[in-house]
Scaffold this motif. Structure first.
Motif, PDB file in Angstrom:
ATOM      1  N   ALA A 189      35.568  27.130  39.849  1.00 12.34           N
ATOM      2  CA  ALA A 189      34.634  28.238  40.031  1.00 12.34           C
ATOM      3  C   ALA A 189      35.029  29.104  41.224  1.00 12.34           C
ATOM      4  CB  ALA A 189      33.214  27.711  40.207  1.00 12.34           C
ATOM      5  N   ALA A 190      35.627  28.477  42.237  1.00 10.13           N
ATOM      6  CA  ALA A 190      36.085  29.216  43.414  1.00 10.13           C
ATOM      7  C   ALA A 190      37.386  29.967  43.145  1.00 10.13           C
ATOM      8  CB  ALA A 190      36.264  28.263  44.601  1.00 10.13           C
ATOM      9  N   GLY A 191      37.982  29.747  41.985  1.00  8.63           N
ATOM     10  CA  GLY A 191      39.172  30.487  41.594  1.00  8.63           C
ATOM     11  C   GLY A 191      40.473  29.931  42.127  1.00  8.63           C
ATOM     12  N   PHE A 192      40.600  28.622  42.185  1.00  3.28           N
ATOM     13  CA  PHE A 192      41.834  28.006  42.662  1.00  3.28           C
ATOM     14  C   PHE A 192      42.711  27.549  41.502  1.00  3.28           C
ATOM     15  CE2 PHE A 192      39.680  27.933  46.583  1.00  3.28           C
ATOM     16  CZ  PHE A 192      40.623  27.730  47.576  1.00  3.28           C
ATOM     17  N   PRO A 193      44.012  27.822  41.565  1.00  5.09           N
ATOM     18  CA  PRO A 193      44.915  27.096  40.667  1.00  5.09           C
ATOM     19  C   PRO A 193      44.743  25.610  40.964  1.00  5.09           C
ATOM     20  CG  PRO A 193      46.058  28.909  41.731  1.00  5.09           C
ATOM     21  CD  PRO A 193      44.724  28.757  42.417  1.00  5.09           C
ATOM     22  N   ILE A 194      44.844  24.780  39.941  1.00  5.09           N
ATOM     23  CA  ILE A 194      44.529  23.360  40.105  1.00  5.09           C
ATOM     24  C   ILE A 194      45.689  22.494  39.634  1.00  5.09           C
ATOM     25  CG2 ILE A 194      43.020  21.502  39.274  1.00  5.09           C
ATOM     26  CD1 ILE A 194      40.791  23.626  39.107  1.00  5.09           C
ATOM     27  N   ILE A 195      45.948  21.443  40.402  1.00  2.00           N
ATOM     28  CA  ILE A 195      46.842  20.365  39.982  1.00  2.00           C
ATOM     29  C   ILE A 195      45.967  19.118  39.977  1.00  2.00           C
ATOM     30  CG2 ILE A 195      48.870  18.978  40.528  1.00  2.00           C
ATOM     31  CD1 ILE A 195      49.937  21.435  42.084  1.00  2.00           C
ATOM     32  N   LEU A 233      50.181  33.210  40.374  1.00  4.90           N
ATOM     33  CA  LEU A 233      49.109  32.487  41.059  1.00  4.90           C
ATOM     34  C   LEU A 233      47.774  33.211  40.918  1.00  4.90           C
ATOM     35  CD1 LEU A 233      50.987  31.335  44.275  1.00  4.90           C
ATOM     36  CD2 LEU A 233      50.260  29.907  42.353  1.00  4.90           C
ATOM     37  N   LEU A 234      47.815  34.533  40.995  1.00  2.70           N
ATOM     38  CA  LEU A 234      46.591  35.315  40.823  1.00  2.70           C
ATOM     39  C   LEU A 234      46.021  35.127  39.417  1.00  2.70           C
ATOM     40  CD1 LEU A 234      44.501  37.276  41.904  1.00  2.70           C
ATOM     41  CD2 LEU A 234      46.025  39.150  41.250  1.00  2.70           C
ATOM     42  N   LYS A 235      46.886  35.122  38.403  1.00  2.90           N
ATOM     43  CA  LYS A 235      46.428  34.885  37.031  1.00  2.90           C
ATOM     44  C   LYS A 235      45.784  33.506  36.907  1.00  2.90           C
ATOM     45  CE  LYS A 235      49.589  37.793  34.390  1.00  2.90           C
ATOM     46  NZ  LYS A 235      50.706  37.808  33.428  1.00  2.90           N
ATOM     47  N   LYS A 236      46.433  32.494  37.468  1.00  3.41           N
ATOM     48  CA  LYS A 236      45.872  31.138  37.420  1.00  3.41           C
ATOM     49  C   LYS A 236      44.522  31.101  38.130  1.00  3.41           C
ATOM     50  CE  LYS A 236      50.004  28.307  36.771  1.00  3.41           C
ATOM     51  NZ  LYS A 236      50.464  29.184  35.731  1.00  3.41           N
TER      52      LYS A 236
END
Length: 158
Positions: A77-83, A127-130
């Motif tokens: 929800a905070a908009g972070f790419p995730i691993i 990264l922005l897209k993710k």
């Protein structure tokens, strides 16, 4: 496991301008200080954490076993790419591999390292897209959606 993967990346001089930061007070906290390429920040209250995370570009959840993992929802929800480990129950809801982040096989340091390198080697545009995709994924469960789901159950008579 996360620190070992990070140390491998640093040993190969592949970290570029990325840094690993761990936030929280867990039972392994005392071990973190022996690693020179890892920053540690003690537990933060939600308001402080909200300010702190704005400094970072990716969220990693390397759980070996995680029945749900609410933190995935929060960081999506905070908009972070995730691993994230494939063993996290929230993965199907909040992470699509190669879309808003990457999943890895639990207990597999090499796989985790490879997924971290994908983020490190991503362009700012990727990264922005993710990030935007994660934010969208994070909206799959909202207070309004949860309330509507609950209320829909109350319309059935037994």
């Amino acid at each position: 496991m996360l620190i070992n993967a990070w140390e491998n990346i640093n040993a190969k001089d592949e970290a570029k301008d990325w840094q690993l930061t761990l936030i929280g007070d867990g039972s392994l906290k005392g071990l973190i200080n022996k690693f020179k390429n890892v920053e540690h920040i003690n537990f933060l209250q939600p308001e402080e954490l909200t300010v702190e995370i704005k400094k970072y570009g990716c969220f990693v959840l390397p759980s070996r076993n995680e029945p749900w993992g609410l933190v995935l929802h929060e960081f999506a929800a905070a908009g972070f790419p995730i691993i994230c480990s494939k063993n996290c129950g929230a993965v199907p809801m909040f992470v699509i591999n190669n879309f808003n982040g990457y999943t890895f096989t639990p207990n597999n340091i090499e796989d985790l390292e490879n997924q971290m390198l994908k983020i490190i080697n991503s362009s700012d545009e990727e990264l922005l897209k993710k990030s935007l995709f994660s934010h969208t994924m994070g909206q799959r469960i909202t207070p309004e959606i949860s309330a509507a789901n609950f209320l829909s159950l109350t319309t059935f008579k037994v």
